[in-house]
Design a protein around this motif. Structure first.
Motif, PDB file in Angstrom:
ATOM      1  N   PRO A 195       0.803  -1.235   0.000  1.00  0.00           N
ATOM      2  CA  PRO A 195       0.000   0.000   0.000  1.00  0.00           C
ATOM      3  C   PRO A 195       0.827   1.272   0.000  1.00  0.00           C
ATOM      4  CG  PRO A 195      -0.921  -1.617   1.516  1.00  0.00           C
ATOM      5  CD  PRO A 195       0.393  -2.167   1.064  1.00  0.00           C
ATOM      6  N   GLN A 196       1.966   1.244   0.671  1.00  0.00           N
ATOM      7  CA  GLN A 196       2.819   2.434   0.716  1.00  0.00           C
ATOM      8  C   GLN A 196       3.364   2.767  -0.676  1.00  0.00           C
ATOM      9  OE1 GLN A 196       6.490   2.089   2.946  1.00  0.00           O
ATOM     10  NE2 GLN A 196       6.511   4.282   3.438  1.00  0.00           N
ATOM     11  N   LEU A 197       3.806   1.722  -1.398  1.00  0.00           N
ATOM     12  CA  LEU A 197       4.308   1.923  -2.761  1.00  0.00           C
ATOM     13  C   LEU A 197       3.200   2.405  -3.681  1.00  0.00           C
ATOM     14  CD1 LEU A 197       6.746  -0.959  -3.810  1.00  0.00           C
ATOM     15  CD2 LEU A 197       7.271   1.414  -3.289  1.00  0.00           C
ATOM     16  N   GLU A 198       2.035   1.761  -3.553  1.00  0.00           N
ATOM     17  CA  GLU A 198       0.902   2.120  -4.409  1.00  0.00           C
ATOM     18  C   GLU A 198       0.511   3.577  -4.204  1.00  0.00           C
ATOM     19  OE1 GLU A 198      -3.741   0.795  -5.287  1.00  0.00           O
ATOM     20  OE2 GLU A 198      -2.514  -0.313  -3.824  1.00  0.00           O
ATOM     21  N   LYS A 199       0.409   3.985  -2.964  1.00  0.00           N
ATOM     22  CA  LYS A 199       0.035   5.363  -2.662  1.00  0.00           C
ATOM     23  C   LYS A 199       1.066   6.342  -3.225  1.00  0.00           C
ATOM     24  CE  LYS A 199      -0.925   8.489   1.214  1.00  0.00           C
ATOM     25  NZ  LYS A 199      -0.999   8.604   2.703  1.00  0.00           N
ATOM     26  N   ALA A 200       2.344   6.002  -3.070  1.00  0.00           N
ATOM     27  CA  ALA A 200       3.410   6.893  -3.545  1.00  0.00           C
ATOM     28  C   ALA A 200       3.385   7.015  -5.065  1.00  0.00           C
ATOM     29  CB  ALA A 200       4.767   6.373  -3.074  1.00  0.00           C
ATOM     30  N   PHE A 201       3.179   5.879  -5.747  1.00  0.00           N
ATOM     31  CA  PHE A 201       3.197   5.942  -7.210  1.00  0.00           C
ATOM     32  C   PHE A 201       1.975   6.676  -7.757  1.00  0.00           C
ATOM     33  CE2 PHE A 201       3.054   3.901 -11.538  1.00  0.00           C
ATOM     34  CZ  PHE A 201       4.167   4.574 -12.012  1.00  0.00           C
ATOM     35  N   LYS A 202       0.862   6.593  -7.054  1.00  0.00           N
ATOM     36  CA  LYS A 202      -0.302   7.386  -7.444  1.00  0.00           C
ATOM     37  C   LYS A 202       0.048   8.870  -7.439  1.00  0.00           C
ATOM     38  CE  LYS A 202      -4.295   4.640  -5.908  1.00  0.00           C
ATOM     39  NZ  LYS A 202      -5.418   4.603  -4.935  1.00  0.00           N
ATOM     40  N   PRO A 218       7.934  16.686 -11.218  1.00  0.00           N
ATOM     41  CA  PRO A 218       8.588  15.738 -10.300  1.00  0.00           C
ATOM     42  C   PRO A 218       8.312  16.091  -8.847  1.00  0.00           C
ATOM     43  CG  PRO A 218      10.082  16.368 -12.067  1.00  0.00           C
ATOM     44  CD  PRO A 218       8.881  17.249 -12.203  1.00  0.00           C
ATOM     45  N   ILE A 219       8.157  15.049  -8.017  1.00  0.00           N
ATOM     46  CA  ILE A 219       7.850  15.257  -6.600  1.00  0.00           C
ATOM     47  C   ILE A 219       8.853  14.500  -5.741  1.00  0.00           C
ATOM     48  CG2 ILE A 219       5.395  15.568  -7.064  1.00  0.00           C
ATOM     49  CD1 ILE A 219       4.963  12.698  -6.029  1.00  0.00           C
ATOM     50  N   LYS A 220       8.926  14.882  -4.472  1.00  0.00           N
ATOM     51  CA  LYS A 220       9.801  14.214  -3.521  1.00  0.00           C
ATOM     52  C   LYS A 220       9.020  13.144  -2.755  1.00  0.00           C
ATOM     53  CE  LYS A 220      13.248  17.829  -2.702  1.00  0.00           C
ATOM     54  NZ  LYS A 220      13.952  18.624  -1.672  1.00  0.00           N
ATOM     55  N   LEU A 221       9.688  11.990  -2.535  1.00  0.00           N
ATOM     56  CA  LEU A 221       9.107  10.896  -1.767  1.00  0.00           C
ATOM     57  C   LEU A 221      10.118  10.447  -0.725  1.00  0.00           C
ATOM     58  CD1 LEU A 221       7.676   8.740  -4.716  1.00  0.00           C
ATOM     59  CD2 LEU A 221       6.356  10.227  -3.194  1.00  0.00           C
ATOM     60  N   ALA A 222       9.668   9.625   0.209  1.00  0.00           N
ATOM     61  CA  ALA A 222      10.594   9.046   1.185  1.00  0.00           C
ATOM     62  C   ALA A 222      11.660   8.239   0.453  1.00  0.00           C
ATOM     63  CB  ALA A 222       9.830   8.149   2.163  1.00  0.00           C
ATOM     64  N   SER A 223      12.872   8.235   0.976  1.00  0.00           N
ATOM     65  CA  SER A 223      14.008   7.615   0.284  1.00  0.00           C
ATOM     66  C   SER A 223      13.772   6.157  -0.047  1.00  0.00           C
ATOM     67  CB  SER A 223      15.273   7.761   1.131  1.00  0.00           C
ATOM     68  OG  SER A 223      15.632   9.102   1.285  1.00  0.00           O
ATOM     69  N   VAL A 224      13.311   5.362   0.929  1.00  0.00           N
ATOM     70  CA  VAL A 224      13.127   3.926   0.699  1.00  0.00           C
ATOM     71  C   VAL A 224      12.091   3.687  -0.386  1.00  0.00           C
ATOM     72  CG1 VAL A 224      12.329   1.765   1.718  1.00  0.00           C
ATOM     73  CG2 VAL A 224      13.851   3.264   3.020  1.00  0.00           C
ATOM     74  N   VAL A 225      11.013   4.442  -0.383  1.00  0.00           N
ATOM     75  CA  VAL A 225       9.976   4.307  -1.406  1.00  0.00           C
ATOM     76  C   VAL A 225      10.535   4.684  -2.777  1.00  0.00           C
ATOM     77  CG1 VAL A 225       7.757   5.194  -2.214  1.00  0.00           C
ATOM     78  CG2 VAL A 225       8.098   4.696   0.209  1.00  0.00           C
ATOM     79  N   THR A 226      11.292   5.752  -2.823  1.00  0.00           N
ATOM     80  CA  THR A 226      11.915   6.174  -4.083  1.00  0.00           C
ATOM     81  C   THR A 226      12.795   5.082  -4.647  1.00  0.00           C
ATOM     82  OG1 THR A 226      11.900   8.514  -3.454  1.00  0.00           O
ATOM     83  CG2 THR A 226      13.486   7.854  -5.134  1.00  0.00           C
TER      84      THR A 226
END
Length: 438
Positions: free
Chosen positions: A382-389, A397-405
């Motif tokens: 869910p964390q990946l899905e939310k981030a990619f949305k 371009p947007i900033k995301l948490a490092s691990v998710v990026t």
């Protein structure tokens, strides 16, 4: 007209094609060789070659409706341009020949394949680095970007220097192998022994009181590296699998770094050269002085540029111009797998470029299996899905948490732009906007 073009035209045009003997006579005659020299280079008797050649010249003279012989073959054809009909004939023949041997994209590109596209200066740098004592090469790229294909060529280059080589793919290791640090190190040591055709002998070198990491080092230094007289290139494919097991990763990567450091002063360790491939940045905590990811030669595989995509299209026998290249890249970018998959179907004549682009983002398109695989990974996290949305709905371009990026980057669905990310191609943006609905 070249000799290759002449031979291909004759293979298609003559009722019975060309035999291997006739092709050899043509190539040798083009190079000015005598029948005596041809006979000495083959298992044929000179007289037999002369008779076969005489029949061949007669056939060619009838076909071309002009005298053709050994002495004027090159003179007649080398300066003769191809006609439009001959060019079309060659394109059809080359495409049919390629289709018969064309493999479905997905596996590493074979060493003998014409479909491998070099990305200068990466190959040259890697081939030079592998000759350096104790070297480490680090190849980073997302899924299906060509890491393993490059690794195979580095290993092949090492073998051309008569080095011993071993290729370990961590994706093939069973999950139980990662149940403990000791079990992993034993599996690693035994696996390399078998691949080197050296009987495993862990019993004489493994000491519980010394620990697995020290025992592994002793096993390599006192046993394995002593059994081979040449340098050893050790390919470690998809080491990012170990990131899922932080305890093992910390011990294993610090071990590789210690071997690299020992090679600076120890002649035995100078024989070892490491090639690591991985799909993402290192997001587990590693001591900077105990990590192999900040030493050696780093190689990051880029996407293909327009010139490389056009070259690959031409190698598929497609009569493309930069216009078609631009159209395909507008949908899939320069992602090697996505480009090759498209060219595979176009080469086979199963789709036109217009059809491919219209159907690309649909469930019936050629990319559907690849897209569904990524979708399953995203929906399982869910964390990946939310981030990619967030990425696919953002206008910039947007900033995301490092691990998710790092995880999204390893999947190849985003591109890094400084500290920010954006979707990597239109295919992903459109498809996942339709699938990842709120």
């Amino acid at each position: 007209m070249t000799i290759d073009q002449l031979i291909d035209i004759l293979k298609v045009s003559l009722p019975e094609g060309l035999t291997s003997l006739q092709e050899m006579i043509l190539r040798s005659s083009w190079d000015g060789k005598t029948y005596a020299l041809m006979a000495s280079e083959t298992n044929y008797v000179k007289e037999y070659l002369s008779r076969a050649a005489s029949e061949l010249w007669s056939t060619l003279s009838d076909f071309w409706e002009e005298p053709i012989g050994k002495n004027n073959l090159r003179l007649v054809f080398e300066s003769r341009p191809l006609t439009k009909a001959q060019r079309q004939l060659l394109e059809q023949f080359q495409c049919q020949t390629l289709i018969s041997v064309l493999e479905f994209p997905g596996a590493p590109v074979g060493l003998d394949s014409k479909l491998y596209i070099e990305r200068p200066p990466i190959e040259t740098l890697a081939y030079e680095e592998i000759t350096k004592p104790g070297s480490i090469i680090r190849i980073k790229a997302p899924w299906k970007m060509g890491k393993t294909s490059l690794l195979l060529r580095i290993i092949n280059q090492a073998e051309s220097h008569h080095y011993s080589t071993v290729n370990i793919d961590f994706q093939q290791a069973e999950k139980t192998i990662f149940s403990s640090v000791d079990k992993f190190f034993r599996w690693f040591s035994r696996n390399i022994s078998w691949k080197l055709k050296i009987p495993p002998n862990l019993g004489d070198y493994w000491d519980e009181d010394m620990g697995s990491k020290v025992s592994c080092t002793i096993y390599f230094e006192a046993y394995l590296l002593q059994q081979i007289e040449t340098n050893l290139v050790l390919g470690l494919n998809e080491v990012n699998r170990l990131f899922e097991y932080p305890d093992i990763a910390e011990e294993f990567f610090s071990l590789l770094r210690s071997w690299y450091e020992q090679a600076k002063s120890n002649n035995t360790w100078k024989k070892l050269r490491l090639v690591l491939t991985y799909s993402t940045e290192i997001y587990i905590p590693l001591n900077i002085n105990q990590s192999p990811f900040n030493v050696g030669l780093p190689l990051k595989l880029p996407a293909f540029d327009a010139e490389q995509v056009l070259s690959l299209a031409l190698r598929h026998g497609l009569d493309w111009t930069p216009t078609q290249t631009k159209q395909l890249m507008a949908m899939v970018g320069g992602h090697p797998f996505l480009v090759r998959l498209g060219l595979y179907y176009l080469c086979r004549g199963e789709l036109t470029l217009k059809q491919l682009l219209q159907e690309a983002v649909t469930e019936t398109g050629i990319y559907s299996s690849h897209l569904r695989r990524i979708l399953a990974v995203l929906q399982a996290d869910p964390q990946l899905e939310k981030a990619f949305k967030q990425v696919i709905y953002a206008d910039q371009p947007i900033k995301l948490a490092s691990v998710v990026t790092y995880k999204l980057d390893s999947m190849g669905i985003v591109t890094l732009k400084g500290d920010s990310v954006a979707h990597s191609c239109e295919l992903y943006r459109v498809y996942f906007r339709n699938q990842l609905l709120d």
